[in-house]
Motif scaffolding. Structure first.
Motif, PDB file in Angstrom:
ATOM      1  N   SER A  23       0.837  -1.230  -0.045  1.00 14.03           N
ATOM      2  CA  SER A  23      -0.196  -0.153   0.061  1.00 14.03           C
ATOM      3  C   SER A  23       0.945   1.407  -0.061  1.00 14.03           C
ATOM      4  O   SER A  23       0.343   2.294  -0.241  1.00 14.03           O
ATOM      5  N   GLN A  24       1.985   1.121   0.164  1.00 12.50           N
ATOM      6  CA  GLN A  24       3.004   2.237   0.167  1.00 12.50           C
ATOM      7  C   GLN A  24       2.663   3.205  -1.280  1.00 12.50           C
ATOM      8  O   GLN A  24       2.721   2.641  -2.119  1.00 12.50           O
ATOM      9  N   GLY A  25       2.536   4.333  -0.924  1.00 10.21           N
ATOM     10  CA  GLY A  25       2.538   5.190  -2.230  1.00 10.21           C
ATOM     11  C   GLY A  25       1.183   5.494  -2.632  1.00 10.21           C
ATOM     12  O   GLY A  25       0.661   6.129  -3.507  1.00 10.21           O
ATOM     13  N   PHE A  26       0.067   4.762  -1.962  1.00  5.19           N
ATOM     14  CA  PHE A  26      -1.204   4.515  -2.556  1.00  5.19           C
ATOM     15  C   PHE A  26      -1.846   5.905  -2.188  1.00  5.19           C
ATOM     16  O   PHE A  26      -2.521   6.496  -3.081  1.00  5.19           O
ATOM     17  N   LEU A  27      -1.750   6.552  -0.916  1.00  3.14           N
ATOM     18  CA  LEU A  27      -2.513   7.701  -0.593  1.00  3.14           C
ATOM     19  C   LEU A  27      -1.815   8.672  -1.272  1.00  3.14           C
ATOM     20  O   LEU A  27      -2.524   9.713  -1.980  1.00  3.14           O
ATOM     21  N   GLY A  28      -0.694   8.800  -1.860  1.00  5.36           N
ATOM     22  CA  GLY A  28       0.186   9.495  -2.721  1.00  5.36           C
ATOM     23  C   GLY A  28      -0.618   9.485  -4.083  1.00  5.36           C
ATOM     24  O   GLY A  28      -0.788  10.600  -4.855  1.00  5.36           O
ATOM     25  N   GLN A  29      -0.869   8.356  -4.654  1.00  6.23           N
ATOM     26  CA  GLN A  29      -1.542   8.184  -5.732  1.00  6.23           C
ATOM     27  C   GLN A  29      -2.846   8.695  -5.913  1.00  6.23           C
ATOM     28  O   GLN A  29      -3.409   9.321  -6.881  1.00  6.23           O
ATOM     29  N   LEU A  30      -3.664   8.489  -4.660  1.00  3.96           N
ATOM     30  CA  LEU A  30      -5.111   9.235  -4.574  1.00  3.96           C
ATOM     31  C   LEU A  30      -5.012  10.805  -4.593  1.00  3.96           C
ATOM     32  O   LEU A  30      -5.739  11.237  -5.385  1.00  3.96           O
ATOM     33  N   LYS A  31      -3.931  11.143  -3.974  1.00  3.60           N
ATOM     34  CA  LYS A  31      -3.620  12.752  -3.988  1.00  3.60           C
ATOM     35  C   LYS A  31      -3.432  13.193  -5.259  1.00  3.60           C
ATOM     36  O   LYS A  31      -3.875  14.214  -5.950  1.00  3.60           O
ATOM     37  N   ARG A  32      -2.593  12.466  -6.060  1.00  2.69           N
ATOM     38  CA  ARG A  32      -2.392  12.840  -7.475  1.00  2.69           C
ATOM     39  C   ARG A  32      -3.290  12.903  -8.454  1.00  2.69           C
ATOM     40  O   ARG A  32      -3.865  13.651  -9.227  1.00  2.69           O
ATOM     41  N   TYR A  33      -4.428  11.824  -8.190  1.00  2.00           N
ATOM     42  CA  TYR A  33      -5.575  11.571  -8.905  1.00  2.00           C
ATOM     43  C   TYR A  33      -6.637  13.122  -8.445  1.00  2.00           C
ATOM     44  O   TYR A  33      -7.087  13.540  -9.613  1.00  2.00           O
ATOM     45  N   ALA A  34      -6.728  13.336  -7.300  1.00  5.21           N
ATOM     46  CA  ALA A  34      -7.464  14.255  -6.955  1.00  5.21           C
ATOM     47  C   ALA A  34      -7.088  15.584  -7.569  1.00  5.21           C
ATOM     48  O   ALA A  34      -7.786  16.484  -7.974  1.00  5.21           O
ATOM     49  N   ASN A  35      -5.851  15.878  -7.476  1.00  4.10           N
ATOM     50  CA  ASN A  35      -5.377  17.067  -7.892  1.00  4.10           C
ATOM     51  C   ASN A  35      -5.403  17.129  -9.563  1.00  4.10           C
ATOM     52  O   ASN A  35      -5.545  18.290  -9.767  1.00  4.10           O
ATOM     53  N   LYS A  36      -5.317  16.059 -10.259  1.00  4.92           N
ATOM     54  CA  LYS A  36      -5.465  16.227 -11.820  1.00  4.92           C
ATOM     55  C   LYS A  36      -6.980  16.213 -11.892  1.00  4.92           C
ATOM     56  O   LYS A  36      -7.343  17.155 -12.941  1.00  4.92           O
ATOM     57  N   LEU A  37      -7.673  15.717 -11.169  1.00  6.23           N
ATOM     58  CA  LEU A  37      -9.315  15.979 -11.561  1.00  6.23           C
ATOM     59  C   LEU A  37      -9.595  17.321 -11.013  1.00  6.23           C
ATOM     60  O   LEU A  37     -10.241  18.117 -11.896  1.00  6.23           O
ATOM     61  N   LEU A  38      -9.169  17.837 -10.136  1.00  6.55           N
ATOM     62  CA  LEU A  38      -9.342  19.203  -9.533  1.00  6.55           C
ATOM     63  C   LEU A  38      -8.812  20.298 -10.624  1.00  6.55           C
ATOM     64  O   LEU A  38      -9.529  21.385 -10.818  1.00  6.55           O
ATOM     65  N   ASN A  39      -7.713  20.000 -11.175  1.00  4.17           N
ATOM     66  CA  ASN A  39      -7.111  21.030 -11.922  1.00  4.17           C
ATOM     67  C   ASN A  39      -7.105  21.158 -13.335  1.00  4.17           C
ATOM     68  O   ASN A  39      -6.302  21.317 -14.311  1.00  4.17           O
ATOM     69  N   GLY A  40      -8.322  20.209 -13.788  1.00  2.00           N
ATOM     70  CA  GLY A  40      -8.343  20.162 -15.159  1.00  2.00           C
ATOM     71  C   GLY A  40      -8.094  18.817 -15.748  1.00  2.00           C
ATOM     72  O   GLY A  40      -8.748  17.825 -15.433  1.00  2.00           O
ATOM     73  N   ASN A  41      -6.916  19.004 -16.624  1.00  2.00           N
ATOM     74  CA  ASN A  41      -6.254  17.618 -17.148  1.00  2.00           C
ATOM     75  C   ASN A  41      -7.476  16.787 -17.900  1.00  2.00           C
ATOM     76  O   ASN A  41      -7.767  15.741 -17.747  1.00  2.00           O
ATOM     77  N   GLY A  42      -8.220  17.741 -18.615  1.00  4.18           N
ATOM     78  CA  GLY A  42      -9.429  17.005 -19.205  1.00  4.18           C
ATOM     79  C   GLY A  42     -10.934  16.752 -18.485  1.00  4.18           C
ATOM     80  O   GLY A  42     -11.559  16.340 -19.192  1.00  4.18           O
ATOM     81  N   CYS A  43     -10.834  17.259 -17.457  1.00  5.38           N
ATOM     82  CA  CYS A  43     -11.640  16.986 -16.520  1.00  5.38           C
ATOM     83  C   CYS A  43     -12.413  18.388 -16.104  1.00  5.38           C
ATOM     84  O   CYS A  43     -11.953  18.987 -15.120  1.00  5.38           O
ATOM     85  N   ASP A  44     -13.367  18.718 -16.865  1.00  4.13           N
ATOM     86  CA  ASP A  44     -14.288  20.176 -16.532  1.00  4.13           C
ATOM     87  C   ASP A  44     -15.283  19.925 -15.758  1.00  4.13           C
ATOM     88  O   ASP A  44     -15.789  18.783 -15.533  1.00  4.13           O
ATOM     89  N   TRP A  45     -15.815  21.116 -14.882  1.00  5.72           N
ATOM     90  CA  TRP A  45     -16.804  20.817 -14.012  1.00  5.72           C
ATOM     91  C   TRP A  45     -18.064  21.860 -14.359  1.00  5.72           C
ATOM     92  O   TRP A  45     -18.623  22.400 -13.686  1.00  5.72           O
TER      93      TRP A  45
END
Length: 191
Positions: A23-45
């Motif tokens: 599981s090491q790095g898993f929370l970091g990956q969740l944070k990465r996904y959250a930041n990508k979703l939040l900051n656009g990267n093809g995901c508009d709101w």
């Protein structure tokens, strides 16, 4: 006795060690996904009504009312169970400051009418008071199920975004929830 280490405890097993090690790095990956979703990267709101904005667990702001979108990885955070014992959950939460909104009846009436529509594709939707939920609404779906069959990060982000978009369309398409949320007393803290 257990809290002081005096009672018998569970033994550490090889499976427990393996689960921690992998599981090491898993929370970091969740944070990465959250930041990508939040900051656009093809995901508009654009499907979210103004002034509501997307917030993820690592951002702060005013919260009455507020909608939080993210990952439920610690069930103690919101006192609700995971939808599957094998996965954390994708989460959408609507909340209001309880001190200034002790009886948000207008919002809860609308949310209760929407719950059956939200509960598709293994999704759980709980209104305030159900199964320990203290928020106005918590919508959850197993992250493993939401991204099932998606092999790349981009495909997984798109699947997460589609799920959130579907939930938001259900919640906001007819304008009733948005109107009810205007009855919520705002938080007086500065943004």
């Amino acid at each position: 006795m257990d809290t002081h280490g005096l009672g018998p405890g569970k033994a550490i097993t090889p499976d427990l060690i393996k689960a921690f090690m992998t599981s090491q790095g898993f929370l970091g990956q969740l944070k990465r996904y959250a930041n990508k979703l939040l900051n656009g990267n093809g995901c508009d709101w654009p499907f979210l009504p103004q002034p509501y904005r997307v917030e993820f667990p690592w951002s702060e702001g005013r919260w009455s009312p507020a909608m939080t979108i993210g990952f439920l990885y610690n069930r103690d955070n919101h006192a609700v169970e995971f939808t599957s014992p094998d996965s954390i959950d994708l989460l959408l939460r609507i909340e209001a400051k309880p001190e200034t909104n002790p009886n948000p009846a207008a919002v809860l009436d609308v949310l209760r009418r929407l719950v059956p529509q939200l509960q598709r594709n293994d999704t759980r939707a709980l209104t305030k008071g159900q199964r320990g939920n203290g928020s106005l609404l918590i919508v959850q779906r197993s992250l493993a199920r939401a991204i099932e069959g998606q092999g790349t990060e981009r495909e997984q982000l798109d699947a997460i975004h589609r799920q959130i978009k579907e939930w938001c369309a259900t919640l906001f398409s007819d304008g009733q929830l948005e109107a009810a949320l205007r009855t919520i007393q705002p938080d007086s803290r500065p943004p």
